[in-house]
Design a protein around this motif. Structure first.
Motif, PDB file in Angstrom:
ATOM      1  N   UNK A 107       1.427 -70.429  -3.663  1.00  0.00           N
ATOM      2  CA  UNK A 107       0.479 -71.115  -4.117  1.00  0.00           C
ATOM      3  C   UNK A 107      -0.008 -70.473  -5.722  1.00  0.00           C
ATOM      4  N   UNK A 109     -10.427 -66.784 -12.803  1.00  0.00           N
ATOM      5  CA  UNK A 109     -11.294 -66.570 -14.145  1.00  0.00           C
ATOM      6  C   UNK A 109     -10.785 -65.367 -15.064  1.00  0.00           C
ATOM      7  N   UNK A 110      -9.740 -65.258 -14.746  1.00  0.00           N
ATOM      8  CA  UNK A 110      -8.876 -64.353 -15.732  1.00  0.00           C
ATOM      9  C   UNK A 110      -8.094 -65.257 -16.617  1.00  0.00           C
ATOM     10  N   UNK A 128      -4.575 -61.273 -19.140  1.00  0.00           N
ATOM     11  CA  UNK A 128      -5.385 -60.676 -18.045  1.00  0.00           C
ATOM     12  C   UNK A 128      -4.723 -60.726 -16.831  1.00  0.00           C
ATOM     13  N   UNK A 161      -5.500 -65.229 -10.497  1.00  0.00           N
ATOM     14  CA  UNK A 161      -6.950 -65.201 -10.471  1.00  0.00           C
ATOM     15  C   UNK A 161      -7.581 -65.957 -11.505  1.00  0.00           C
ATOM     16  N   UNK A 182      -1.802 -58.791 -16.678  1.00  0.00           N
ATOM     17  CA  UNK A 182      -2.140 -57.287 -17.039  1.00  0.00           C
ATOM     18  C   UNK A 182      -2.456 -56.632 -15.477  1.00  0.00           C
ATOM     19  N   UNK A 183      -2.883 -57.309 -14.497  1.00  0.00           N
ATOM     20  CA  UNK A 183      -3.296 -56.819 -13.345  1.00  0.00           C
ATOM     21  C   UNK A 183      -2.425 -55.784 -12.666  1.00  0.00           C
ATOM     22  N   UNK A 184      -1.169 -55.958 -12.491  1.00  0.00           N
ATOM     23  CA  UNK A 184      -0.288 -54.823 -11.890  1.00  0.00           C
ATOM     24  C   UNK A 184      -0.297 -53.747 -13.006  1.00  0.00           C
ATOM     25  N   UNK A 244      -1.298 -67.970  -6.847  1.00  0.00           N
ATOM     26  CA  UNK A 244      -2.347 -66.887  -6.689  1.00  0.00           C
ATOM     27  C   UNK A 244      -2.588 -66.214  -7.928  1.00  0.00           C
ATOM     28  N   UNK A 248       3.636 -61.911 -14.122  1.00  0.00           N
ATOM     29  CA  UNK A 248       2.770 -60.924 -13.644  1.00  0.00           C
ATOM     30  C   UNK A 248       3.804 -60.193 -12.607  1.00  0.00           C
TER      31      UNK A 248
END
Ligand SMILES: Nc1ncnc2c1ncn2[C@@H]1O[C@H](COP(=O)(O)OP(=O)(O)O)[C@@H](O)[C@H]1O
Ligand SMILES: [Mg+2]
Lengths: 240, 440
Positions: A91, A97-98, A102, A95, A105-107, A93, A154
């Motif tokens: 699914x 509202x990023x 962004x 985020x 960029x998370x990891x 996954x 990502x």
């Protein structure tokens, strides 16, 4: 690359004990593209989560890259997850509202890279999946196939050597699924080891090797010779 | 990483505007109520002149009705002196470094030109007042001792009045009309507002503005300026005398008297001096009660006059309980908030965030809500203090939220938010990410 021996996972609740994995033995070699199949509830996701250090096994030995990871603390496990493993989910996954940049960029944030390094990696990855011009879009503005491509960007942004995909095409129509599969194949060709859970036999057959999990136990089936080759009929079940 | 967490916090707060607003409101109400009562308490119990509060002493002499209840403590004695006793002490050679005898009054200021006359509070005092109480001057200086002796028509005015009459320019040497006379300005003092206004703590005037006009006491008596404050008498005036003279010679108390005593020895000597003075007075038939004189330094004086009441303390405690209730409420709201965040947390964990990283990220979010709650609390406290000001006379200086109080409010809010958030944040950072990803 990945070596599991005698891995068991038992989920205990007040009422029931579920044996999600039973003495599972499994190897994945560096650079392989392995497809994992099996009926629903057989323990495929549990296997991926343990492989990706999101969960610990109840017993057994797990070596990743020659390191015994079963006894590490959360901080070390998180570091390995961050540096060596990429996750892709059915699914997506993302985020919500990023924006796309962004999300990718998370990891990298947990990697401690500089802003310039992160911006470059994010741009490169979004270009790779063909969404470089939409960095500021929100996930909800994309189709499912595009969202999964962002999720792949990502997962790959930190250049992990090991990609774990849990039914990455499960929510996509066959055309989009084909495109995502093609992307994974390209990534594998560049050297990334991939373990992909799938229900789709056609996609499974495009992998180097298939592992079938049944009732928490793994078995190799039909080592496919190469992608795009029609598999031979089942030759029997062998423990790995 | 911190700025990243702040950015994530703001994004997350925007995503759930209603929940976030409720949390800010809950914290704001708690902080606002607490800060309101605490500010009142803090101003009341504050030391109005910290660097000198232990050398300035208020003087009390028990000249009251011999048939009254016996005196047990300084609180049972009148806080003011008669004119005759104050004048005697003021003109005597006492062991004090400085003394001041004074009272509050008012006069009509008649500006030059077309501006209408207006009433202004006046303090009739001695030049020692300014040095004893360390009053800051912006222009000029106090009048000199000769002016006190000569009953001179000189004044010191406050910054506000100087702004009003002279646009803030140096007005030293100029004269202004008060009632029907002219008075030469010797100095202009800066805004000076001891809180509580310890030097004259009549109920209802403890938090009043300091006067804008200061005039020699001797001149004020010549002018027959009446006291603007409590005047208490227990014996009828002597009706064989003209009424003014009878009043000045009466046992009525209406003047404040302070002595500056630098050492305990000096204070003891001064107390002996007072006792001997009262003994002498007993010889001529005054002071018929047992000998009771008191000197109290500024902090003792505020206690003697019950400037901080028990009610204030009870209110502070109650509002602190209310703050706790608000914090508990916030815990519930945060649980709901973080329940909705478990998916994102699981994703971050999968991407390599450690439990600690998740914990800190969410704590930053909680602290951000706390800052917002603190700002809301300051707003509500401001309204609350305005309300108290309007409700009670003599509380003009409550809406004076100084930087210390502002910082306190924000810190308190952040601490409250973090306390409220500790458990929800800990919970969310301990959640097994795998299960949540499956559910997504
Ligand atoms: N967090 C959990 N708690 C309890 N039981 C679980 C949990 N996760 C998985 N299971 C159980 O473990 C078994 C394997 O689940 P899973 O690995 O998700 O299977 P698959 O991915 O092959 O469908 C199932 O019976 C499932 O109900
Ligand atoms: Mg599954």
């Amino acid at each position: 690359m990945l070596k599991m021996s005698n891995i068991s996972k038992i989920y205990r609740t007040e009422l029931v004990e579920t044996h999600a994995l039973r003495e599972l033995d499994l190897h994945v070699e560096e650079g392989e593209f392995v497809a994992v199949t099996g009926p629903s509830g057989s323990g495929k996701t549990t296997f991926l989560n343990i492989a990706g250090l999101l969960e610990s096994s109840t017993s057994g030995l797990y070596e990743l890259d020659g390191v015994d990871v079963s006894q590490l603390n959360d901080r070390k496990r998180s570091r390995i997850r961050n540096e060596k493993v990429g996750f892709i989910f059915q699914s997506f996954n993302l985020i919500p509202d990023l924006n796309l940049a962004d999300n990718v960029d998370v990891p990298l944030r947990y990697r401690g890279w500089s802003g310039a390094e992160r911006r470059k990696a994010v741009g490169d990855m979004l270009d790779l999946v063909g969404l470089g011009s939409r960095q500021n879009y929100l996930p909800s503005q994309l189709s499912g196939g595009q969202q999964q491509r962002v999720a792949i960007a990502r997962a790959l942004a930190g250049k992990p050597r090991f990609l774990l995909a849990d039914e990455p095409t499960g929510n996509l129509d066959s055309e989009m699924a084909g495109a995502v599969m093609k992307l994974l194949e390209d990534i594998n060709a560049e050297g990334t080891t991939i373990v992909m859970v799938t229900h789709d036999p056609d996609l499974a057959n495009r992998a180097d090797r298939n592992i079938h999990i049944l009732d928490g136990r793994a078995s190799d089936v039909i080592p496919a010779i190469s992608p795009n080759v029609t598999p031979l009929p089942e030759r029997g079940v062998a423990r790995v | 990483m911190f700025s990243y967490y702040i950015r994530l916090a703001l994004t997350s707060i925007r995503r759930t505007p209603v929940l976030s607003a409720l949390m800010v409101l809950a914290l704001g109400l708690g902080i606002g109520a607490f800060m309101t009562t605490f500010t009142v308490y803090y101003l009341m119990s504050g030391d109005p002149i910290p660097h000198k509060s232990d050398v300035l002493y208020a003087v009390q002499l028990d000249n009251w009705d011999p048939n009254d209840d016996p005196t047990e403590s300084a609180s049972d004695v009148q806080p003011q002196l008669t004119y005759q006793d104050g004048q005697h002490l003021m003109n005597a050679d006492t062991p004090a470094i400085r003394q001041v005898h004074m009272y509050g009054s008012d006069m009509v200021v008649v500006p030059e030109g077309d501006d209408p006359p207006f009433n202004e509070n006046v303090r009739a005092t001695y030049q020692t007042f300014f040095s004893m109480f360390d009053v800051p001057f912006i222009y000029g200086s106090p009048w000199d001792k000769r002016a006190d002796d000569d009953h001179a028509s000189v004044i010191v005015i406050g910054r506000k009045l100087n702004d009003r009459l002279f646009n803030g320019e140096n007005s030293v040497g100029k004269s202004i009309q008060l009632n029907d006379g002219f008075y030469q300005i010797t100095g202009v003092i800066d805004d000076w507002q001891p809180t509580p206004r310890f030097y004259h703590v009549d109920a209802g005037r403890r938090f009043s503005d300091s006067e804008q006009i200061f005039l020699p006491f001797t001149r004020a008596i010549d002018l027959v300026l009446g006291p603007n404050g409590n005047t208490n008498c227990w014996a009828p005036l002597d009706d064989s005398l003209p009424v003014i003279e009878a009043f000045l010679k009466s046992e009525c108390v209406w003047t404040q008297f302070w002595a500056e005593l630098e050492t305990p020895e000096q204070a003891a000597a001064y107390k002996d001096y007072l006792d001997n003075y009262v003994r002498d007075q007993k010889q001529i038939g005054r002071f018929q009660r047992p000998l009771n004189t008191f000197i109290s330094n500024v902090r003792e004086w505020l206690v003697v006059n019950r400037v901080v009441t028990n009610d204030n303390r009870v209110l502070v405690r109650l509002s602190f309980l209310f703050l706790l209730v608000c914090v508990l409420n916030t815990v519930g709201l945060l649980m709901a908030k973080f329940l909705g965040k478990s998916g994102e947390v699981a994703v971050r964990r999968a991407m390599g965030a450690s439990r600690q990283a998740v914990f800190i990220q969410n704590l930053v979010e909680v602290a951000t809500i706390g800052v917002a709650g603190g700002v809301a609390g300051i707003g509500l406290a401001w309204l609350g203090l305005k309300g108290i000001e309007n409700l009670y006379r003599g509380y003009q200086h409550l809406v004076h939220l100084d930087p210390v109080m502002l910082a306190t409010a924000v810190c308190l809010a952040v601490i409250s938010a973090i306390l409220a958030g500790l458990y929800p944040v800990w919970r969310v950072s301990r959640q097994a990410p795998a299960g949540l990803l499956k559910a997504l």
